[in-house]
Each structure stands twice: as C-alpha cells, then as structure tokens.
Design an enzyme around this catalytic site. Structure first.
Site, PDB file in Angstrom:
ATOM      1  N   LYS A  80      78.178 -20.595  44.286  1.00 30.50           N
ATOM      2  CA  LYS A  80      77.652 -21.342  45.423  1.00 30.50           C
ATOM      3  C   LYS A  80      77.018 -20.376  46.428  1.00 30.50           C
ATOM      4  CE  LYS A  80      80.788 -25.302  45.646  1.00 30.50           C
ATOM      5  NZ  LYS A  80      79.739 -26.310  45.437  1.00 30.50           N
TER       6      LYS A  80
ATOM      7  N   ARG B 271      84.585 -32.590  37.671  1.00 35.37           N
ATOM      8  CA  ARG B 271      84.590 -33.566  36.587  1.00 35.37           C
ATOM      9  C   ARG B 271      85.362 -33.038  35.376  1.00 35.37           C
ATOM     10  NH1 ARG B 271      78.132 -33.729  36.538  1.00 35.37           N
ATOM     11  NH2 ARG B 271      78.591 -33.361  38.739  1.00 35.37           N
TER      12      ARG B 271
HETATM   13  N1  BES Z   1      83.058 -29.451  45.271  1.00 40.16           N
HETATM   14  C1  BES Z   1      81.686 -29.644  45.006  1.00 40.16           C
HETATM   15  C2  BES Z   1      81.112 -30.874  45.706  1.00 40.16           C
HETATM   16  C3  BES Z   1      81.102 -30.859  47.206  1.00 40.16           C
HETATM   17  C4  BES Z   1      79.957 -30.531  47.894  1.00 40.16           C
HETATM   18  C5  BES Z   1      82.219 -31.247  47.932  1.00 40.16           C
HETATM   19  C6  BES Z   1      79.937 -30.565  49.276  1.00 40.16           C
HETATM   20  C7  BES Z   1      82.212 -31.264  49.306  1.00 40.16           C
HETATM   21  C8  BES Z   1      81.069 -30.936  49.974  1.00 40.16           C
HETATM   22  C9  BES Z   1      81.463 -29.829  43.501  1.00 40.16           C
HETATM   23  O1  BES Z   1      82.353 -29.179  42.666  1.00 40.16           O
HETATM   24  C10 BES Z   1      80.095 -29.331  43.195  1.00 40.16           C
HETATM   25  O2  BES Z   1      79.863 -28.184  43.381  1.00 40.16           O
HETATM   26  N2  BES Z   1      79.227 -30.223  42.755  1.00 40.16           N
HETATM   27  C11 BES Z   1      77.893 -29.879  42.439  1.00 40.16           C
HETATM   28  C12 BES Z   1      77.547 -30.522  41.125  1.00 40.16           C
HETATM   29  C13 BES Z   1      76.267 -30.041  40.519  1.00 40.16           C
HETATM   30  C14 BES Z   1      76.409 -28.603  40.090  1.00 40.16           C
HETATM   31  C15 BES Z   1      75.929 -30.916  39.334  1.00 40.16           C
HETATM   32  C16 BES Z   1      76.996 -30.384  43.547  1.00 40.16           C
HETATM   33  O3  BES Z   1      77.277 -31.448  44.109  1.00 40.16           O
HETATM   34  O4  BES Z   1      76.045 -29.708  43.887  1.00 40.16           O
HETATM   35 ZN    ZN Z   2      81.748 -27.180  42.245  1.00 33.92          ZN
END
Ligand code: BES
Ligand code: ZN
Ligand code: ZN
Length: 491
Positions: A270, A344
C-alpha cells in the site's frame, strides 16, 4: 457503574442532562424547565431550538443543566451520539453523579420511553471514553471520570422493563468501549493473539464456548487461505470460533469477521500515506467480538456462532507473491493476483468453515473489505450485499434502528465473470477496476457454498472515522449494535 432511578427532583445531583427533540413548542418546554429547576428567567427566552447535538448549558441555583438537542432523531445511535457529544465535551466539569432527566423528552412523545432511556445511558457511558490508551499523563480519574461515578435517572419509564433497558444499555456500552480500545490499538500492540485474548476473556464473562485454531493447528484444519495471508508474519494467524448456544434455540446465526490486524498490502504494498489506518482492518472482527459478548450477556434466545479469521498481512521474503496459487478450506484453488486483496482470502476460509461446521440458517460477514465501497457510497452507510430480499430488509431495518446505516448493492452474476481465473478456480482480483466492492462480494459468495441466506457487509468506510470524539480518526464500534439489533429482532 451504579445507575439508579430517582422519583424526586430534589434527589437529582448537581449535574443534570436534559435531552429534548426539536419541536414547535420548545419555548414552552424551556419555560417548564426554567420553573422546575428555578433557572433564571432569561434562559427560557433563548433561541435554542433543540437541533441535533446542539447543547445549552444553564446555571440553575447550585445546579448546572445541560440541555441536549436531539433534532428529529429517530434512531438509537443519533440519540446516543448527541448525549455522548455533550458528555465528551463537558465531562471534566461534571459532578461525580450525573442526573439524566427524561421527563421533558418523554412528554414530547416522539419516541419510546424505554428506548430513549437505553440510548441516553449508552451515550453517557460512551461519552466518558477518550482515545488516550498510551498517554502517560492521563487526566486524573476524578468526578464523573472516577470508577465510583454514578448516573441518576429521572424518567417515566419505570419497573422491570426500564430496569432491563438500563442493564442492556450497560452491556452494550461496555462491549463497545472494549471494541474501541481493541480497534484503536496499533499493530505493535495488536496481533491475532490479541483478538484471541479478547474472545477468551469474553468467553468467560459472557458464557460462550471458544475454540481457536492458531498457527500450525490452522494449517492442519485446512485454513490455507488464512494461512497464506499471514505467512510473512512472525505472529501466527488464528481462526477464532465462538459458540453461544442457549437451550432450545430455534435458529442458528453465523457471524464472520475479517480480522486483519494490520494490512500493509503485502508485496502489493500500500502507499504509505494513511497506511497507519490499516490497524483498523480488523473492524469486522471487532464487530463480531463485541456482538457475541452482548448477545451472550443478554442471553438472547438464538444460537449465534462467531467466526473471526485473523492474520497480519505483512511484507517479507516469505510473503505470498502476485500470481501465487493457494488452496483454501473449501478445496477451491485461488490465484492471488493482488496480495492487498487479502480480506476476501481470510473470509473465504471463515465463511466456508462457518457453513460446513455449523450449517447456520443465516450467515453474515462483516469486513473492512474495499476502498471501492467508500468511493461508491461514501461514509454515511456501509455496503449491504445479499441476494436474499428478506435478509436485506431485516439487516436494513436493524441499521435504521441502531443508526448504523446499510445500503443495498447489486449482486447480479454478471459481476462474477470478472473473477474467473484461467489457471485456478478463481482469482482474487477483478479483471477491471470497476465495481470493486461488488466483485469482492461475488468472490466471497463462492465460498458460502450457495448459502440461501447470506449477507456481506462492507464496513471499510465506517470502522474508523474522524469525528468529534478525537482529533484523529478513531474506532467507531460500527456493527456491534447493528448485529445485536438484528439478532434481537429475530427472537
Ligand atoms: N483493507 C483494505 C480495504 C480498505 C481500504 C479498508 C480503505 C479501509 C479503508 C483491503 O484489504 C484492500 O486493500 N482492498 C483493496 C482491494 C483491491 C486490491 C482489489 C482496495 O480496496 O483497494
Ligand atoms: Zn488489503
Ligand atoms: Zn484489508
């Protein structure tokens, strides 16, 4: 905390909180309050109108009255938050016993007296909370912040029902306060074992059965997807299973929570700005832990199984890499195209296990799953994904009651096409960047094994938020009250 009912105004303490709805005859009510409490004449001619969260401080003899506007609030959360706000701002000047005068609000006849009572107590108890876990110069716990603080309630709601409302509000509030601390903890103070410890202490105090599959035991049990997410972390992953089983329960509800104690994104790292907020990536798990505690302590007549899939999504030489093929509890293989789509993966095992081991009538998962849901509907509501219209309505209504809003999202099978993998049974990343929260839900659906009454709640926009109770984003406890309201309505 000691909470008493009092029937005599002269027994009310020096600090009195008086909630009021916005109405046409506010002026009249202010006059009555002025007479009752012998407040100065000038007070009742103020322009104060009872707007939501708008409070007014009135000095009446040796008492201080805090009028709290409820606006047009019709849900527990809005009422509780208005009172919480007043307590949060003014608690340092409160007397050690705080009076809660509900007579005037009750006379407005806008809401059930017992529910107002419960929301009021909830708001006052939460108002004492400050997000200062690791401060070394915490304010002294005196006055209303002392352990010996009390609430004295002056209300029309009386008898066993009112007493029960207060008891239940205390149970709810205490669980929410513990959830605040759990979610606010950073990753160096919170690992999967911390969630296990939370469940263990609740299992004792609330009376539910706890089974934990941690580290090698989780692998042995077949939780390969959960294990894959945590494999670069020195802190073992854990599948935490809580079983509250009252006698003769007519139905079983399974609650499954995403418990990623920190989400770095893994090798699909991230960006660093805001990464610290990913300590709240166990917000779904926290909701399940809190709800299990409340449901068991309230002895609700429904069997509820809580499953928390907990891992730390770390970077490192042993981490899963984009393109890796992993196995899962269901037996289905997964192509991991993005290691940041880890929620997921842990839920895949949590859902498959809950379904197989408990054959629940209803299955609900909660997860801070996608940034996409926040871009789609923002923060005022969490995403509600289900093909079951009855369950959709039940959850939607529970959200209106608790004030933790849900909004239905589409679940057409066309969205699932984006999750097809050439090399494995499914991939964890959609082919296009569109509708990310829906394609995520379609991924989860595969692991529910066609459960006819399953819903997924994406609470990414709610678990941790900026609000008036802290300077920085902090835990909201979103989902605890919602799940309790949902299960209550079933019984
Ligand atoms: N934990 C994150 C989602 C999230 C984002 C929670 C902002 C709280 C605030 C999740 O694991 C994630 O990183 N999701 C990705 C998925 C993508 C890589 C398909 C996302 O939402 O960008
Ligand atoms: Zn994530
Ligand atoms: Zn995540």
């Amino acid at each position: 905390m000691k909470i008493n009912f009092t029937s005599a105004l002269n027994r009310l303490p020096k600090t009195v909180i008086i909630p009021l709805w916005k109405s046409e005859n506010t002026q009249e009510i202010l006059q009555q309050i002025s007479q009752t409490y012998q407040a100065p004449d000038s007070f009742s001619s103020t322009q104060w109108a009872g707007e939501e969260k708008d409070s007014l401080t009135v000095f009446a003899g040796d008492r201080v009255l805090y009028l709290v506007g409820l606006g047009k609030a019709k849900d527990q959360n809005t009422i509780a938050t208005s009172l919480r706000s007043c307590v949060y701002k003014n608690k340092k000047s409160f007397s050690s016993t705080v009076g809660l005068d509900l007579h005037f609000a009750n006379a407005q006849k806008k809401y059930d007296a017992d529910k107002l009572l419960a929301a009021g107590v909830n708001g006052i108890l939460l108002g004492r909370y400050s997000n200062n876990l690791y401060k070394t110069d915490k304010p002294r716990k005196s006055g209303f912040l002392a352990a010996s603080a009390k609430i004295a309630i002056f209300t029309d709601a009386k008898g066993a029902k009112a007493k029960k409302s207060v008891e239940q509000a205390v149970i709810l509030s205490e669980a929410q306060l513990r959830v605040f601390d759990l979610v606010n903890k950073p990753a160096n103070k919170k690992i999967p074992a911390t969630l296990v410890a939370h469940a263990r202490s609740n299992a004792k105090s609330a009376g539910y059965k706890l089974t934990v599959f941690s580290g090698n035991a989780a692998v042995k049990k077949g939780f390969h997807a959960l294990h894959a997410v945590g494999q670069a972390s020195p802190n073992p992953s854990a599948m935490i299973v809580m079983d509250y089983k009252p006698k003769n329960a007519p139905i079983t509800v399974a609650l499954v929570g995403k418990g990623v104690t920190f989400d770095t994104g893994g090798v699909s790292l991230k960006p660093s700005s805001n990464m610290h907020l990913m300590k709240s990536d166990m917000g779904g798990a926290a909701a399940v832990l809190g709800a299990m505690e409340v449901i068991a302590k309230m002895k609700l007549p429904v069997r509820v199984v809580g499953v928390v899939a907990s891992a730390e999504n770390n970077i490192g030489s042993t981490a899963i890499k984009p393109g890796d093929i992993i196995n899962s509890y269901s037996g289905k293989t997964i192509e991991v195209l993005n290691t940041d789509a880890e929620g997921r993966l842990v839920l895949a095992d949590g859902l498959a296990y809950a379904k197989k081991a408990y054959k629940p009538d209803i299955m609900i998962d909660l997860a801070t799953l996608t940034g996409s849901i926040v871009r789609a509907i923002g923060k005022p509501a969490a995403g509600l994904f289900t093909k079951n219209d009855e369950l959709s309505q039940q959850l939607y209504n529970a959200g209106l009651k608790s004030g933790e809003r849900l909004w239905p999202m589409p679940m057409w099978d066309e969205y699932a096409d984006e999750m097809k993998s050439d090399i494995a049974d499914i991939k964890n990343l959609a082919s296009s960047p569109n509708a990310g929260s829906i394609t995520a839900a379609k991924f989860l659906e595969v692991f529910t094994d066609k459960h006819p009454k399953w819903a997924h709640l994406d609470i990414a926009g709610q678990a941790m938020n900026e609000n008036e109770f802290s300077n920085q984003a902090n835990a909201t406890g979103f989902g605890v009250h919602l799940l309790v309201a949902f299960v209550k309505a079933l019984s």
